[in-house]
Scaffold this motif. Structure first.
Motif, PDB file in Angstrom:
ATOM      1  N   LYS A  14       0.904  -1.272   0.067  1.00  0.00           N
ATOM      2  CA  LYS A  14       0.052   0.227   0.001  1.00  0.00           C
ATOM      3  C   LYS A  14       0.728   1.019   0.084  1.00  0.00           C
ATOM      4  N   VAL A  15       1.867   1.194   0.813  1.00  0.00           N
ATOM      5  CA  VAL A  15       2.809   2.490   1.043  1.00  0.00           C
ATOM      6  C   VAL A  15       3.786   2.726  -0.228  1.00  0.00           C
ATOM      7  N   SER A  16       4.291   1.495  -0.673  1.00  0.00           N
ATOM      8  CA  SER A  16       5.024   1.642  -1.990  1.00  0.00           C
ATOM      9  C   SER A  16       4.200   2.254  -3.070  1.00  0.00           C
ATOM     10  N   THR A  17       3.003   1.796  -3.133  1.00  0.00           N
ATOM     11  CA  THR A  17       2.249   2.030  -4.346  1.00  0.00           C
ATOM     12  C   THR A  17       1.928   3.595  -4.174  1.00  0.00           C
ATOM     13  N   ALA A  18       1.515   4.076  -3.135  1.00  0.00           N
ATOM     14  CA  ALA A  18       1.001   5.287  -2.647  1.00  0.00           C
ATOM     15  C   ALA A  18       2.247   6.533  -3.352  1.00  0.00           C
ATOM     16  N   ILE A  19       3.344   5.879  -2.764  1.00  0.00           N
ATOM     17  CA  ILE A  19       4.751   6.777  -3.029  1.00  0.00           C
ATOM     18  C   ILE A  19       4.760   6.766  -4.691  1.00  0.00           C
ATOM     19  N   ALA A  20       4.858   5.519  -5.176  1.00  0.00           N
ATOM     20  CA  ALA A  20       5.125   5.462  -6.532  1.00  0.00           C
ATOM     21  C   ALA A  20       4.242   6.348  -7.236  1.00  0.00           C
ATOM     22  N   LEU A  21       2.936   6.135  -6.952  1.00  0.00           N
ATOM     23  CA  LEU A  21       1.816   6.887  -7.764  1.00  0.00           C
ATOM     24  C   LEU A  21       1.986   8.515  -7.533  1.00  0.00           C
ATOM     25  N   THR A  22       2.287   8.792  -6.254  1.00  0.00           N
ATOM     26  CA  THR A  22       2.565  10.196  -5.989  1.00  0.00           C
ATOM     27  C   THR A  22       3.526  10.669  -6.922  1.00  0.00           C
ATOM     28  N   LEU A  23       4.818  10.051  -6.839  1.00  0.00           N
ATOM     29  CA  LEU A  23       5.793  10.289  -7.896  1.00  0.00           C
ATOM     30  C   LEU A  23       5.557  10.222  -9.260  1.00  0.00           C
ATOM     31  N   TYR A  24       4.800   9.580  -9.674  1.00  0.00           N
ATOM     32  CA  TYR A  24       4.037   9.394 -11.031  1.00  0.00           C
ATOM     33  C   TYR A  24       3.401  10.535 -11.440  1.00  0.00           C
ATOM     34  N   ASP A  25       2.591  10.759 -10.479  1.00  0.00           N
ATOM     35  CA  ASP A  25       1.570  12.124 -10.876  1.00  0.00           C
ATOM     36  C   ASP A  25       2.471  13.437 -10.928  1.00  0.00           C
ATOM     37  N   ARG A  26       3.333  13.644 -10.071  1.00  0.00           N
ATOM     38  CA  ARG A  26       4.247  14.807 -10.153  1.00  0.00           C
ATOM     39  C   ARG A  26       5.064  14.763 -11.389  1.00  0.00           C
ATOM     40  N   LEU A  27       5.932  13.692 -11.730  1.00  0.00           N
ATOM     41  CA  LEU A  27       6.587  13.461 -12.779  1.00  0.00           C
ATOM     42  C   LEU A  27       5.805  13.383 -14.218  1.00  0.00           C
ATOM     43  N   ALA A  28       4.756  12.918 -14.145  1.00  0.00           N
ATOM     44  CA  ALA A  28       3.964  12.873 -15.524  1.00  0.00           C
ATOM     45  C   ALA A  28       3.161  14.179 -15.640  1.00  0.00           C
ATOM     46  N   ALA A  29       3.247  15.033 -14.776  1.00  0.00           N
ATOM     47  CA  ALA A  29       2.321  16.169 -14.630  1.00  0.00           C
ATOM     48  C   ALA A  29       0.956  15.794 -14.898  1.00  0.00           C
ATOM     49  N   VAL A  30       0.301  14.893 -14.349  1.00  0.00           N
ATOM     50  CA  VAL A  30      -0.996  14.562 -14.131  1.00  0.00           C
ATOM     51  C   VAL A  30      -1.663  15.546 -13.835  1.00  0.00           C
ATOM     52  N   LYS A  31      -2.826  15.910 -14.676  1.00  0.00           N
ATOM     53  CA  LYS A  31      -3.943  16.961 -14.364  1.00  0.00           C
ATOM     54  C   LYS A  31      -4.572  16.604 -13.022  1.00  0.00           C
ATOM     55  N   GLU A  32      -5.028  17.757 -12.298  1.00  0.00           N
ATOM     56  CA  GLU A  32      -5.905  17.471 -11.281  1.00  0.00           C
ATOM     57  C   GLU A  32      -7.179  17.008 -11.647  1.00  0.00           C
ATOM     58  N   GLY A  33      -7.733  16.055 -10.832  1.00  0.00           N
ATOM     59  CA  GLY A  33      -8.972  15.353 -11.203  1.00  0.00           C
ATOM     60  C   GLY A  33      -8.563  13.917 -11.934  1.00  0.00           C
ATOM     61  N   GLU A  34      -7.459  14.041 -12.356  1.00  0.00           N
ATOM     62  CA  GLU A  34      -7.176  12.619 -13.062  1.00  0.00           C
ATOM     63  C   GLU A  34      -5.937  11.966 -12.001  1.00  0.00           C
ATOM     64  N   ARG A  35      -5.814  12.551 -10.850  1.00  0.00           N
ATOM     65  CA  ARG A  35      -4.725  11.988 -10.213  1.00  0.00           C
ATOM     66  C   ARG A  35      -5.181  10.660  -9.503  1.00  0.00           C
ATOM     67  N   PHE A  36      -4.107   9.896  -8.795  1.00  0.00           N
ATOM     68  CA  PHE A  36      -4.358   8.687  -8.301  1.00  0.00           C
ATOM     69  C   PHE A  36      -5.248   8.856  -7.106  1.00  0.00           C
ATOM     70  N   ARG A  37      -5.995   7.639  -6.665  1.00  0.00           N
ATOM     71  CA  ARG A  37      -6.639   7.691  -5.549  1.00  0.00           C
ATOM     72  C   ARG A  37      -6.563   6.060  -4.818  1.00  0.00           C
ATOM     73  N   MET A  38      -6.024   6.202  -3.571  1.00  0.00           N
ATOM     74  CA  MET A  38      -5.838   5.010  -2.905  1.00  0.00           C
ATOM     75  C   MET A  38      -7.378   4.599  -2.225  1.00  0.00           C
ATOM     76  N   LEU A  39      -7.629   3.274  -2.234  1.00  0.00           N
ATOM     77  CA  LEU A  39      -9.095   2.736  -2.204  1.00  0.00           C
ATOM     78  C   LEU A  39      -8.884   1.802  -1.039  1.00  0.00           C
ATOM     79  N   LYS A  40      -9.735   1.686  -0.263  1.00  0.00           N
ATOM     80  CA  LYS A  40      -9.967   0.491   0.898  1.00  0.00           C
ATOM     81  C   LYS A  40     -10.505  -0.742  -0.042  1.00  0.00           C
ATOM     82  N   GLN A  41     -10.370  -1.829   0.857  1.00  0.00           N
ATOM     83  CA  GLN A  41     -10.765  -3.113   0.284  1.00  0.00           C
ATOM     84  C   GLN A  41     -12.124  -3.022  -0.311  1.00  0.00           C
ATOM     85  N   GLU A  42     -13.115  -2.469   0.431  1.00  0.00           N
ATOM     86  CA  GLU A  42     -14.428  -2.247  -0.105  1.00  0.00           C
ATOM     87  C   GLU A  42     -14.511  -1.483  -1.202  1.00  0.00           C
TER      88      GLU A  42
END
Ligand code: FAD
Length: 548
Positions: free
Chosen positions: A118-146
């Protein structure tokens, strides 16, 4: 600017004139890489000829996973520059062809004993959103199991601890390639399918063109050009060898297969990128129309490049991986509707396994000046082309810079957002019997050229009282007149993807489509029959998943 129609008739008229034309650049290969080079070069004012030995995009550029990646996997190798570049490219391609490069949320399920934490994915996706200049509204979201299960109820529940939702972009690789080629042709490039490069032509020690064969008329021509660009994908080394033994870098080809199953057998709600429990690889399951396609594999390939077979074990690997990740399913080989295989033209690195090879591109220049470009991805085609054409321009002693980031692709001249455009076409399309869903499909395929299809529909109204036949006839007419289609294979495989994604429809339609295309193209009878046989063999192979 010369405006040329993009048809077999114009191709046939161009061939005898080749000997009289002094080109600046001859491009070998009509996949995405060659197409990108042709567009970049012609848009800088160069005289361009592109030759493709078979149909456009018949190589790897119709066999990919059809994603315009943001480059998430590059983070694993700390290739931050690459993530930044492909992220930017993705946004540019969406702007240049919004009907062909469309955002699609991708779900990454996370398991307590999986490869992703969970933590490594959140870090990777944060970095990815920043590096790839992902637009607001398209940024990643972590999800609970349900939440993950709500998005995709078919996921295996055991050990599922959550997930992440991030934006990928889906495309149609063959149509993207064609859109780039049509744009280049619209600006004056001569793009010729079924023309094979045979051998180099020299002036002194410098390469100055090539001898080519027209595969339809079986006639040889000489094309003269100041620069020859070898963009033949997996065949790059074969072309290099026509100049002598290979030296320096070389290609390492890896094979990837995909299988297609019906939505009714795999009712996937959205695209998922999941772990393969057995070997820690990751594969995609992506909904498309009434199907879901699953892929891919990555194994070294050393056999015949023109006959890529699919082994039953490869199909079984994808089925097992899917059944394990979605454990309410029991997909079997009998449910596989079709399959395709493609070769990645990767740059060889001694001692590395297929999965470890970099996806970076490389440019090699031979002693005679032939420029060969390979590696890379569909996603990065524009930057690869820029690199090649910069080199050509630099050798010419000229100055010009790439401007393809501002050239909308053919069919992308929308004056309103794509969804609104689809709504607006609804009324007139209804009058010719096209349903709303069909119009949506046609807009995603042809962009604003759908208007020609509607016009064709009106013209053909009385000739084809059956709406389904009328639609296909309207599409064929457009494909022959404006997409250089010469047979059933071009139309049902590359222009529409019907062979893979609507195989039952392809089976039912193909005799009608074959004779309709032939009435317009007039291939020599023996050639028509040969190609019909090729299609029937490909159809059987796709359905029996023994061949690509
Ligand atoms: P090709 O498309 O193979 O084009 C080369 C062309 O040269 C061919 O059409 C061939 O017929 C022609 N040619 C060969 N010899 C001659 C000759 N003698 N004369 C004239 N023409 C000749 N990238 C992504 O960005 N996203 C993805 O999701 C993705 N998924 C992939 C999945 C798989 C399984 C594979 C294999 C690749 C994937 N890729 C993806 C990578 C991408 O598809 C390739 O990098 C790209 O399509 C290569 O294009 P190309 O033009 O270099 O080669």
């Amino acid at each position: 600017m010369r405006m040329r129609q993009f048809s077999i008739a114009v191709r046939n008229e161009t061939l005898p004139l080749l000997g009289e034309t002094a080109y600046d650049v001859l491009v070998i290969g009509g996949g995405i890489t060659g197409a990108g080079v042709a567009l970049d070069a012609v848009s800088r004012g160069l005289r361009v000829c592109l030759i493709e030995k078979s149909d456009f995009a018949s190589g790897t550029s119709s066999k990919s996973t059809k994603l315009i990646h943001g480059g998430l996997r590059y983070l694993k190798n700390f290739e931050f520059g690459l993530v930044r570049e492909v992220g930017k490219e993705r946004a540019i391609l969406h702007r240049l062809a919004p009907h062909l490069v469309r955002p699609a949320p991708m779900l990454l399920p996370i398991y307590s004993k999986g490869t992703l934490g969970k933590v490594s994915t959140a870090i990777a996706l944060t970095l990815y959103d920043r590096l790839a200049a992902v637009k607001e509204g398209e940024r990643f979201r972590m999800l609970k199991q349900e939440e993950a299960l709500e998005l995709e109820p078919l996921l295996k529940v055991k050990n599922l601890i959550g997930g992440a939702l991030y934006k990928e972009y889906v495309t149609d690789d063959a149509r993207l390639t064609l859109a780039v080629l049509k744009t280049a042709a619209g600006m004056g490039a001569d793009c010729l399918n079924f023309c094979r490069y045979d051998s180099p032509v020299y002036e002194g020690k410098r390469i100055a063109g090539a001898v080519i064969t027209d595969e339809i008329g079986d006639v040889q021509y000489t094309v003269r050009a100041r620069y020859v660009v070898n963009a033949a994908g997996p065949w790059v080394d074969g072309i290099r060898k026509t100049e002598g033994p290979l030296s320096g870098k070389f290609l390492h080809l890896t094979k990837g297969i995909h299988i297609v199953v019906a939505q009714s057998d795999f009712p996937l709600q959205q695209a998922v990128y999941f772990d393969v429990a057995s070997d820690k690889r990751m594969i995609f399951a992506i909904p498309r129309g009434d199907t879901v396609y699953i892929g891919t594999t990555d194994t070294t390939f050393t056999k015949d490049l023109d006959a890529i077979d699919i082994e039953q074990a490869e199909v079984q690997y994808l089925l097992n991986a899917t059944n394990s990740a979605f454990d309410k399913l029991n997909l079997t080989t009998a449910m596989v509707q079709s399959a395709w295989a493609g070769l990645r033209p990767l740059i060889g690195q001694r001692g590395k396994s297929p999965g470890e090879l970099s996806r970076k591109d490389a440019l090699f220049i031979s002693g005679s000046g032939m420029l060969s470009i390979a590696g890379g991805k569909l996603t990065g085609y524009r930057k690869m082309a820029e690199k090649v054409v910069d080199k050509v321009v630099q050798h010419m002693g000229a100055t010009s810079s790439c401007r393809t980031d501002a050239i909308a692709l053919s069919g992308a001249d929308f004056s309103v957002p794509v969804d609104e455009y689809i709504e607006r076409r609804g009324g007139e399309a209804g009058q010719v019997g096209f349903t709303h869903e069909e119009i949506r499909e046609l807009v995603f395929r042809y962009g604003t050229a759908v208007e020609r299809m509607i016009e064709n529909g009106f013209q053909l109204y009385h000739k084809y009282p059956d709406a389904a036949q009328r639609k296909i006839a309207a599409e064929i007419q457009y494909a022959v007149e404006h997409e250089m289609v010469s047979d059933l294979n071009d139309f049902l495989i590359r222009r529409t993807g019907m062979l893979y994604f609507e195989i039952e429809r392809a089976k039912a339609l193909y005799p009608f489509a074959a004779s309709h295309i032939q009435q317009m193209v007039h291939l020599p009878v023996a050639e028509y029959q040969r190609r019909l046989k090729v299609f029937e063999t490909t159809l059987t192979a796709a359905a029996s998943h023994k061949n690509s």
